[in-house]
Enzyme design. Structure first.
Site, PDB file in Angstrom:
ATOM      1  N   HIS A 173       0.869  -1.187   0.000  1.00 43.90           N
ATOM      2  CA  HIS A 173       0.000   0.000   0.000  1.00 43.90           C
ATOM      3  C   HIS A 173       0.901   1.231   0.000  1.00 43.90           C
ATOM      4  O   HIS A 173       1.756   1.371   0.888  1.00 43.90           O
ATOM      5  CB  HIS A 173      -0.929  -0.029   1.217  1.00 43.90           C
ATOM      6  N   GLU A 202       1.797   3.583   3.066  1.00 43.13           N
ATOM      7  CA  GLU A 202       2.329   2.985   4.299  1.00 43.13           C
ATOM      8  C   GLU A 202       3.849   3.146   4.287  1.00 43.13           C
ATOM      9  O   GLU A 202       4.598   2.270   3.847  1.00 43.13           O
ATOM     10  CB  GLU A 202       1.845   1.541   4.402  1.00 43.13           C
ATOM     11  N   HIS A 210       3.345  -3.642   6.914  1.00 42.46           N
ATOM     12  CA  HIS A 210       2.267  -2.669   6.649  1.00 42.46           C
ATOM     13  C   HIS A 210       2.124  -1.708   7.831  1.00 42.46           C
ATOM     14  O   HIS A 210       2.664  -1.955   8.916  1.00 42.46           O
ATOM     15  CB  HIS A 210       0.914  -3.383   6.480  1.00 42.46           C
ATOM     16  N   GLU A 256       1.623  -5.638  10.884  1.00 41.81           N
ATOM     17  CA  GLU A 256       1.141  -4.257  11.060  1.00 41.81           C
ATOM     18  C   GLU A 256       1.991  -3.589  12.142  1.00 41.81           C
ATOM     19  O   GLU A 256       2.124  -4.103  13.252  1.00 41.81           O
ATOM     20  CB  GLU A 256      -0.334  -4.266  11.486  1.00 41.81           C
TER      21      GLU A 256
END
Ligand SMILES: O=C(O)CCC(=O)N[C@@H](CCC(=O)O)C(=O)O
Ligand SMILES: [Zn+2]
Length: 335
Positions: A61, A64, A153, A217
């Site tokens: 993404h 990010e 991420h 994450e």
């Protein structure tokens, strides 16, 4: 192939030419070879074979940024001779045009297009998913070493649990306690066990290449330059140990929290609504019977006390995931 001696500046070079970066190669004094295969696709080969084949991806993404900065610092240290590479390494910056645009994606979400799902469109991200799949296949099939994939991420919302990993659905394989122990050492506070296949990069490498794969994450999305890099010292150190062949994966998990995904809420129509406050953080806990989402002919109410939501989003096309609902699980990965 350009054998220029100008040192590689991986992220800066990628962002400077996000659609087309000329392939180049750089040989380090210790015999390590860096080969930039295409934009954001870097293979690093040590002079001697290692014990693992390691894939580290970031920027799947484009907005990010922290993962891209973590990875860029690692590549910088490899180029400077400050980090010795003892395992075959593939580094992927997933969506450079989206990174330049400071957007999650340009046309569609790249992390829903793996495992061949890119075949149904010709978007920029579909072409990129196909290219990343090819490069990944060539990398993983070039040797028999155990395969690792850490896909880094950051999340759209704040989170009660800031750093967590998503374990892709494993079909008949079992989870790896040493990998979860390693993640805990990297500052990861929780692991979510997925319950079905998906179009994510980590599911793709896990399922097709039988890698130990994770979506990781690391906190909240911020712009380039706004990340507090001291916040990522544990994951940076862990990845460096893996690259240097110093990580032995001997650590068993101690107090990391485990969650099972109990529901993957799919947006069915434009009538889809979330019933949670805009500012509520990931992992907010709800009592049994709470309405979290509704759509035409559909409601999701929590099935038990203690269910929590993760990754809620309304702005996705119908058919895509709009939220995960998770609950603490009794699974004991030490068994
Ligand atoms: O914060 C959000 O809503 C999304 C953060 C993010 O990009 N998460 C990944 C998770 C992938 C997985 O389930 O393994 C994604 O949604 O692609
Ligand atoms: Zn992401």
């Amino acid at each position: 192939m350009n054998f220029s001696v100008k040192p590689m500046r991986f992220l800066a070079d990628t962002l400077a030419q996000p659609n087309e970066t000329p392939a180049r190669e750089q040989l380090l004094p210790d015999g390590t070879t860096l080969r930039l295969l295409d934009t954001g696709l870097l293979r690093v080969s040590p002079s001697q074979p290692g014990t693992h084949r390691v894939l580290i991806s970031c920027g799947i993404h484009g907005n990010e940024t922290a993962p891209m900065e973590i990875v860029d610092a690692i590549v910088g240290d490899i180029v400077a001779g400050e980090l010795t590479v003892n395992n075959e390494l593939l580094i992927v910056i997933g969506n450079p045009p989206a990174a330049v645009a400071a957007e999650r994606f340009i046309e569609e979400n790249l992390n829903r297009l793996f495992s061949g799902k890119h075949q149904s469109s010709r978007s920029l991200e579909s072409l990129r998913a196909a290219q990343i799949e090819q490069v990944t296949e060539a990398f993983f099939t070039a040797g028999d070493e155990p395969r690792l994939h850490y896909d880094l991420h950051t999340a759209i919302r704040g989170s009660q649990i800031e750093k967590f990993a998503v374990y892709p659905y494993l079909h008949s394989r079992t989870w790896s306690a040493p990998q979860i122990g390693f993640l805990e050492q990297c500052g990861i506070e929780a692991v979510l066990f997925s319950k079905q296949p998906s179009g994510t990069y980590s599911y793709h490498t896990s399922h097709l290449h039988e890698a130990d794969s994770f979506t990781i994450e690391l906190g909240k999305v911020r712009q380039f330059g706004d990340n507090d890099m001291t916040n990522f010292s544990a994951i940076s150190a862990g990845l460096r140990r893996v690259i240097a062949g110093q990580e032995l994966f001997k650590q068993t998990p101690k107090s990391i929290k485990l969650f099972a995904v109990v529901e993957e809420v799919i947006k069915r129509s434009e009538a889809f609504q979330l019933h949670i406050p805009a500012e509520a953080k990931n992992f907010t806990e709800y009592p049994k019977g709470s309405l979290l989402a509704s759509d035409e002919g559909y409601e999701y109410r929590t099935q038990q006390d203690g269910e929590r939501f993760v990754f809620p989003i309304t702005n996705v096309p119908p058919g895509q995931r709009a939220m995960l609902v998770v609950a603490p699980t009794e699974l004991d990965p030490i068994d």
